[in-house]
Motif scaffolding. Structure first.
Motif, PDB file in Angstrom:
ATOM      1  N   ASP A  29      46.449  54.702 -31.883  1.00 29.87           N
ATOM      2  CA  ASP A  29      46.894  55.327 -30.841  1.00 29.87           C
ATOM      3  C   ASP A  29      45.674  55.626 -29.795  1.00 29.87           C
ATOM      4  O   ASP A  29      45.816  55.858 -28.651  1.00 29.87           O
ATOM      5  N   VAL A  30      44.296  55.070 -30.254  1.00 32.08           N
ATOM      6  CA  VAL A  30      43.114  55.373 -29.481  1.00 32.08           C
ATOM      7  C   VAL A  30      43.282  54.107 -28.449  1.00 32.08           C
ATOM      8  O   VAL A  30      43.492  52.841 -28.830  1.00 32.08           O
ATOM      9  N   SER A  31      42.739  54.341 -27.275  1.00 34.10           N
ATOM     10  CA  SER A  31      42.632  53.382 -26.183  1.00 34.10           C
ATOM     11  C   SER A  31      41.648  52.156 -26.647  1.00 34.10           C
ATOM     12  O   SER A  31      40.721  52.682 -27.240  1.00 34.10           O
ATOM     13  N   VAL A  32      41.677  51.289 -25.964  1.00 33.03           N
ATOM     14  CA  VAL A  32      40.875  50.047 -26.253  1.00 33.03           C
ATOM     15  C   VAL A  32      39.242  50.673 -25.605  1.00 33.03           C
ATOM     16  O   VAL A  32      38.617  50.158 -26.208  1.00 33.03           O
ATOM     17  N   ARG A  33      39.405  51.054 -24.458  1.00 37.78           N
ATOM     18  CA  ARG A  33      38.076  51.608 -24.006  1.00 37.78           C
ATOM     19  C   ARG A  33      37.419  52.349 -24.805  1.00 37.78           C
ATOM     20  O   ARG A  33      36.322  52.518 -24.966  1.00 37.78           O
ATOM     21  N   GLU A  34      38.264  53.509 -25.428  1.00 35.26           N
ATOM     22  CA  GLU A  34      37.490  54.480 -26.258  1.00 35.26           C
ATOM     23  C   GLU A  34      37.140  53.869 -27.503  1.00 35.26           C
ATOM     24  O   GLU A  34      36.088  54.101 -28.109  1.00 35.26           O
ATOM     25  N   ALA A  35      37.898  52.932 -28.043  1.00 33.77           N
ATOM     26  CA  ALA A  35      37.526  52.028 -29.336  1.00 33.77           C
ATOM     27  C   ALA A  35      36.144  51.459 -28.848  1.00 33.77           C
ATOM     28  O   ALA A  35      35.089  51.386 -29.954  1.00 33.77           O
ATOM     29  N   ALA A  36      36.068  50.717 -27.978  1.00 36.55           N
ATOM     30  CA  ALA A  36      34.804  49.961 -27.253  1.00 36.55           C
ATOM     31  C   ALA A  36      33.633  50.828 -27.401  1.00 36.55           C
ATOM     32  O   ALA A  36      32.645  50.374 -27.585  1.00 36.55           O
ATOM     33  N   ARG A  37      33.965  51.972 -26.646  1.00 37.90           N
ATOM     34  CA  ARG A  37      32.786  52.912 -26.546  1.00 37.90           C
ATOM     35  C   ARG A  37      32.307  53.350 -28.050  1.00 37.90           C
ATOM     36  O   ARG A  37      31.026  53.469 -28.173  1.00 37.90           O
ATOM     37  N   GLU A  38      32.915  53.543 -28.918  1.00 35.28           N
ATOM     38  CA  GLU A  38      32.737  53.956 -30.265  1.00 35.28           C
ATOM     39  C   GLU A  38      32.085  52.685 -30.995  1.00 35.28           C
ATOM     40  O   GLU A  38      31.050  53.222 -31.649  1.00 35.28           O
ATOM     41  N   MET A  39      32.365  51.618 -30.632  1.00 34.08           N
ATOM     42  CA  MET A  39      31.594  50.510 -31.363  1.00 34.08           C
ATOM     43  C   MET A  39      30.380  50.692 -30.636  1.00 34.08           C
ATOM     44  O   MET A  39      29.340  50.095 -31.566  1.00 34.08           O
ATOM     45  N   ARG A  40      30.062  50.457 -29.384  1.00 35.14           N
ATOM     46  CA  ARG A  40      28.747  50.581 -28.893  1.00 35.14           C
ATOM     47  C   ARG A  40      27.879  51.634 -29.374  1.00 35.14           C
ATOM     48  O   ARG A  40      26.761  51.343 -29.745  1.00 35.14           O
ATOM     49  N   ARG A  41      28.678  52.972 -29.472  1.00 37.15           N
ATOM     50  CA  ARG A  41      27.812  54.261 -29.878  1.00 37.15           C
ATOM     51  C   ARG A  41      27.383  53.811 -31.279  1.00 37.15           C
ATOM     52  O   ARG A  41      26.094  54.109 -31.511  1.00 37.15           O
ATOM     53  N   ARG A  42      28.123  53.212 -32.251  1.00 36.55           N
ATOM     54  CA  ARG A  42      27.946  53.060 -33.602  1.00 36.55           C
ATOM     55  C   ARG A  42      27.014  51.817 -33.868  1.00 36.55           C
ATOM     56  O   ARG A  42      26.667  51.367 -34.895  1.00 36.55           O
ATOM     57  N   HIS A  43      26.908  50.757 -32.579  1.00 33.35           N
ATOM     58  CA  HIS A  43      26.181  49.527 -32.979  1.00 33.35           C
ATOM     59  C   HIS A  43      26.822  48.841 -33.736  1.00 33.35           C
ATOM     60  O   HIS A  43      26.259  48.170 -34.870  1.00 33.35           O
ATOM     61  N   VAL A  44      28.157  48.502 -33.779  1.00 31.59           N
ATOM     62  CA  VAL A  44      28.974  47.592 -34.978  1.00 31.59           C
ATOM     63  C   VAL A  44      30.048  46.841 -33.851  1.00 31.59           C
ATOM     64  O   VAL A  44      30.036  46.969 -32.859  1.00 31.59           O
ATOM     65  N   GLY A  45      30.353  45.686 -34.412  1.00 39.42           N
ATOM     66  CA  GLY A  45      30.964  44.873 -33.975  1.00 39.42           C
ATOM     67  C   GLY A  45      32.804  44.535 -34.480  1.00 39.42           C
ATOM     68  O   GLY A  45      33.199  43.844 -33.933  1.00 39.42           O
ATOM     69  N   MET A  46      33.057  45.517 -35.299  1.00 35.46           N
ATOM     70  CA  MET A  46      34.288  45.581 -35.849  1.00 35.46           C
ATOM     71  C   MET A  46      34.565  46.928 -36.202  1.00 35.46           C
ATOM     72  O   MET A  46      33.618  47.855 -36.673  1.00 35.46           O
ATOM     73  N   LEU A  47      35.837  47.349 -35.913  1.00 27.47           N
ATOM     74  CA  LEU A  47      36.352  48.677 -36.333  1.00 27.47           C
ATOM     75  C   LEU A  47      37.620  48.419 -37.327  1.00 27.47           C
ATOM     76  O   LEU A  47      37.934  47.484 -37.368  1.00 27.47           O
ATOM     77  N   VAL A  48      37.816  49.490 -38.145  1.00 30.25           N
ATOM     78  CA  VAL A  48      39.053  49.543 -38.985  1.00 30.25           C
ATOM     79  C   VAL A  48      40.048  50.266 -38.293  1.00 30.25           C
ATOM     80  O   VAL A  48      39.820  51.473 -37.892  1.00 30.25           O
ATOM     81  N   VAL A  49      41.426  49.806 -38.059  1.00 27.12           N
ATOM     82  CA  VAL A  49      42.240  50.580 -37.039  1.00 27.12           C
ATOM     83  C   VAL A  49      43.392  51.093 -38.361  1.00 27.12           C
ATOM     84  O   VAL A  49      43.904  50.235 -38.895  1.00 27.12           O
ATOM     85  N   MET A  50      43.471  52.474 -38.250  1.00 26.26           N
ATOM     86  CA  MET A  50      44.223  52.863 -39.201  1.00 26.26           C
ATOM     87  C   MET A  50      45.748  53.330 -38.511  1.00 26.26           C
ATOM     88  O   MET A  50      45.563  53.965 -37.281  1.00 26.26           O
TER      89      MET A  50
END
Length: 62
Positions: free
Chosen positions: A17-38
């Motif tokens: 339920d996290v927004s795409v914008r918030e997920a993108a920010r987290e990816m940028r902050r962590r320097h990763v190109g992929m997240l696991v969506v729970m």
């Protein structure tokens, strides 16, 4: 060289339920190109989500 040599040991996770914008920010902050969506609703279940998929579906997320 093995795949494990290229991967990080800690997976970066967000809930569905996290927004795409918030997920993108987290990816940028962590320097990763992929997240696991729970999923919260159907028990412990996870799906990968790559940054290029986010850009393809929501180019203004960055």
């Amino acid at each position: 060289m093995r795949v494990r040599d290229l991967c990080t040991s800690d997976a970066i996770c967000v809930f569905e339920d996290v927004s795409v914008r918030e997920a993108a920010r987290e990816m940028r902050r962590r320097h990763v190109g992929m997240l696991v969506v729970m999923e919260r609703t159907n028990g412990p279940r996870a799906s990968p989500c790559a940054d290029r998929r986010m850009r393809a579906t929501s180019p203004r997320c960055s």
